[in-house]
Structure formats: C-alpha cells, structure tokens
Design an enzyme around this catalytic site. Structure first.
Site, PDB file in Angstrom:
ATOM      1  N   ASN A 165       0.715  -0.829  -0.339  1.00 42.57           N
ATOM      2  CA  ASN A 165      -0.131   0.151  -0.277  1.00 42.57           C
ATOM      3  C   ASN A 165       0.829   1.688   0.167  1.00 42.57           C
ATOM      4  O   ASN A 165       1.362   1.388   1.150  1.00 42.57           O
ATOM      5  CB  ASN A 165      -0.894  -0.011   1.343  1.00 42.57           C
ATOM      6  CG  ASN A 165      -2.139  -0.480   0.890  1.00 42.57           C
ATOM      7  OD1 ASN A 165      -3.119  -0.652  -0.218  1.00 42.57           O
ATOM      8  ND2 ASN A 165      -2.378  -1.305   1.882  1.00 42.57           N
ATOM      9  N   ASP A 272       1.474  -1.206  13.013  1.00 46.63           N
ATOM     10  CA  ASP A 272       1.129  -1.960  11.124  1.00 46.63           C
ATOM     11  C   ASP A 272       1.860  -4.028  11.193  1.00 46.63           C
ATOM     12  O   ASP A 272       2.021  -4.887  10.417  1.00 46.63           O
ATOM     13  CB  ASP A 272       1.833  -1.776  10.458  1.00 46.63           C
ATOM     14  CG  ASP A 272       1.379  -2.143   8.703  1.00 46.63           C
ATOM     15  OD1 ASP A 272      -0.051  -2.504   8.955  1.00 46.63           O
ATOM     16  OD2 ASP A 272       2.033  -1.781   7.688  1.00 46.63           O
TER      17      ASP A 272
END
Ligand code: ATP
Ligand code: MG
Length: 428
Positions: A165, A272
């Site tokens: 991403n 994350d």
C-alpha cells in the site's frame, strides 16, 4: 604460512577456537585452539579465503596484517553478539592451500568460536546454520552505511520484491559497501518542510539495534519519492508461506514477541503488525519491519491510501485509542492466518464490521496444542485489557516452550520452502 599475533584483542583471551576440518565422505576432525596472545595457524593455512556475506563474496587474505584486521573485525562482532545474547556466528576460513581456484576449500574448513570450553562439545547450531561468517553485524553495517550517507547514485536496483500500500520494495545493490539491500520506494507529493520532518522522525531507526528488528541503513528523498534502505531478508515475508507448522511458528513467535517487546521498550508502537511485515531469512532469523516511527510518513501515505486493514484490533477499527494491546491483537490474528491457511482479505468492510461486532475467532482445538490455542485466544481478547502485557507474552507457556534459541528449525524450514518454490518455478 601465517603467524598471527593477537595481543591487542584482550577479549579474545578466553575464547576457544574450534577449527572444523571437513573431510569429504569421511566425517570431520575438530581442532581446538586456546587463543592467547599468539595464535599459530601455520599447520592449517597457507592463505585464507573468508566467506563474507549473503552474496557469497569472499575476502581474500594475503598477509598477516590483513588476517589480523579480519580477525580483529570478527572478534568485535563476536563480542557484540555475546553482549546481545545472540548466536555466535562461525568464522569460515577457506584455505587456498595451493589449490587451483575451482578446487578451493574442498574440505569446507571452518573456524568456530565458542564462548568457553563448556559449550565446546555441542557444535550443532553453528554447524547446521547455512550462515556465513564475517557477516557485518547490522550495527556495524549501519555505522558504515550511515557515515557514507545513502544516496541514489550508489544504488543499483535489481528485482522487485513486492508492492504494498503506497510503496514498492526492490532488491538493490549498494555499490560502495557491496551489500544487497531492500529499498522501499514511496511516492509522496509533499512539501520540503514535511520531507525534512520525515527524515528527522526516521532518525530513531538508526538507534534501533535488535536482532529481531530489520536493520535500517538510511533514507533519502529524490524529487517526489522517498527511498528507505533496509537489510535484505532472503526468505521474504511470512505472507507467502502457508500453513506454517506449529514448531516453526513457535520459534517465529518468540522472535516477533521479542521484536515487539524491544520496540515497546523504546516507546514505539508497531501499528502495522501483519505477516507481510514479518521477514525471515535462510539463517533462521526473524525480523519485524515497517513499524510506524514517522507519524508524518504514516499520515502522508494515509492521504493517498486506505489506512484500515483486517489485522487491526477492534478498538482501532472503531477509531478508539491505540496502544500496545492493539499490536498484540494484530500479532494474534497474524499467527492465526499463517498457521491455518486462513486467507485474510484485508479490505472488505463486512470483515472489519465482524471484527468489531462478533466474538473473536479461535483456533480449532485438536489441530493445535493447548498452549498455542490459549496464546492466540489471549492475544485476541476482545477488550484491550484482556490481552497479555509484554511480560505476560514472554512468560506465556507457548513462548517459553519455544524460546530455546534454535535458529536451525526456522532456517531449515525457510531453505526447504525456497527450494520447493524454485523447483515449482522450473529452470530459469
Ligand atoms: P503494506 O504496504 O500494506 O504494509 P506490504 O507489507 O505487503 O503491505 P511492502 O511493505 O511494500 O508491502 O512490502 C512489499 C513486499 O516486499 C513484502 O510483502 C515483502 O515480501 C517484501 N519485502 C519488504 N521488505 C523486505 C526486505 N527487507 N527483505 C526482503 N523482502 C522484503
Ligand atoms: Mg510491509
């Protein structure tokens, strides 16, 4: 013939060197050297080749001075490994012994250092690791690379390792150091001011020094893109491995928990945690990457890309406060995915809604051990406070059971998986 005077290296005086001479088809002979101020190599070496790094580069030693310099460097890395409680990497010496280049090191000669005579009789770990010696420790390499300042001109991009991403990760060659790096390139249309802020926020990465955290070598902006240079992990990320067996995952879990505990001790939340941010290599090391040290970088990426994923804890999806416990949830769901063949689709809104509204999923009892099922269930407690605190994670029976420093298990599993992948792909 090489005579080595090792006087200046006081730390070496208690070291025992084991030189393993491997004889093809007839086993191996160990030669123990109690190193003192003088170490004599004349009986085994005429000159030496040193296996240097993952590229298979070797340093050719041609004189006593070069040999001394190499050993001095090696002992500083051994000391560092000892201080950090890391596995001591063997120093591999490939004697030239007047062989033509194609036949060098037919005996696979190795020099192993041991912390003391007591450990001396169990060479299993270093023996089975496909590791190379004289590998620059990440701290050392960090220093070298940081002083040299990373820049675009010194980097040759090779393969694409993956797209995420917001960025693309490349395998790259760093010309001045001769090292292979992983370089993440992210397009960011931001002001110079913000660029400076990101660079200063990334500074903390130089201070991260743990064998469970990916080594950071530097970052730079060129026009509207930032390149972040890190250590390359030849096994890639966990998301490409399916159904990781529990005895392997246990060792991986130990490393991930240690990595997270280290980050938390520096007051860094990962933010994350997911399989694609857990990297492995053929030496059996497991390291975390892509943790959010730069708020500005995270914000700048989030402006362009959707910042929610299915590894996020329920409280985070709901927009509540984020803390250590949210990282713990992500750890639980990540391990659940990689051991079960469960495919987590990272985007659908219904899935995110389920995470918030429904009971947490549990591992199928019977397929996995009781401590493992308990560990995952604990990590995925619906309420943040139900999840284990850092010290509870380390003390959990599942982690304790696999906290045995056995890197060979992961190493062999990675090597085998890479081998299988290669054979499926067929000849290049
Ligand atoms: P996201 O951007 O959502 O975090 P991601 O983690 O998959 O997703 P990237 O961080 O851009 O995306 O990484 C892309 C891929 O590159 C990873 O899945 C991993 O396989 C590979 N990769 C990243 N860093 C390294 C590294 N240091 N060594 C080897 N491979 C790496
Ligand atoms: Mg990533």
């Amino acid at each position: 013939m090489l005579w080595l005077t090792l006087g200046p290296f006081h730390a070496m005086e208690n070291q025992v060197l084991v030189i393993r001479i491997k004889i093809p088809n007839s086993g191996a002979v160990d030669w123990t050297v109690h190193s003192g101020p003088q170490l004599l190599f004349r009986d085994v070496l005429v000159s030496g080749h040193l296996n240097e790094d993952e590229d298979g580069d070797r340093i050719t030693v041609r004189s006593d001075e070069e040999m001394k310099a190499m050993l001095s460097y090696y002992y500083s890395t051994v000391m560092e490994q000892q201080v950090n409680g890391q596995l001591i990497e063997p120093l591999q010496i490939f004697p030239r012994a007047c062989k033509p280049p194609g036949e060098r090191n037919i005996h696979g000669l190795k020099v192993n250092t041991r912390a003391g005579p007591s450990q001396h009789s169990s060479p299993a770990v270093s023996d089975s690791l496909p590791s190379n010696s004289l590998k620059k420790s990440s701290a050392e390499l960090k220093k070298i690379l940081a002083n040299g300042q990373m820049n675009e001109q010194d980097i040759r991009y090779r393969d694409t390792l993956g797209h995420g991403n917001g960025g693309t990760v490349y395998k790259a060659y760093h010309v001045p150091s001769g090292k292979i790096l992983a370089v993440k390139v992210i397009l960011l249309d931001i002001t110079l001011e913000l660029q400076k802020q990101i660079m200063s926020e990334l500074e903390i990465l130089y201070k991260c020094d743990s064998s469970y955290i990916i080594g950071f070598y530097g970052a730079f902006f060129v026009e509207n893109r930032i390149s972040i240079c890190t250590e390359f992990m030849d096994g890639g990320s966990l998301d490409v491995y399916r159904k990781i067996p529990e005895h392997v995952l246990g060792r991986i879990a130990v490393a991930v928990v240690k990595g997270l505990t280290y980050l938390w001790s520096l007051k860094i939340l990962h933010r994350d945690v997911k399989p694609s941010n857990m990297l492995v290599n053929t030496r059996g090391q497991v390291k975390l990457c892509d943790f959010g040290v730069s708020t500005q970088l995270v914000n700048s990426i989030a402006k362009t890309y959707v910042g929610t994923n299915a590894y996020m804890a329920p409280e985070r999806i709901s927009g509540e406060q984020y803390g250590i416990h949210s990282d713990v949830w992500s750890l639980g769901i990540s391990f659940m995915e990689v051991c079960c063949c469960l495919q987590i689709d990272t985007s659908p809104l219904q899935l995110l809604q389920c995470i918030v509204d429904e009971d947490s999923p549990v591992l199928p009892v019977g397929e996995f051990s009781e401590p493992f099922v308990h560990f995952i269930t604990q990590c995925m407690g619906k309420q943040p406070k139900e999840r284990p605190a850092p010290e509870e994670l380390m003390g959990h029976p599942f982690i304790v059971q696999f906290n045995d420093g056995n890197a060979t298990v992961v190493s062999m599993w990675v090597c085998r998986a890479l081998e299988e992948r290669r054979s499926q792909q067929g000849p290049p």
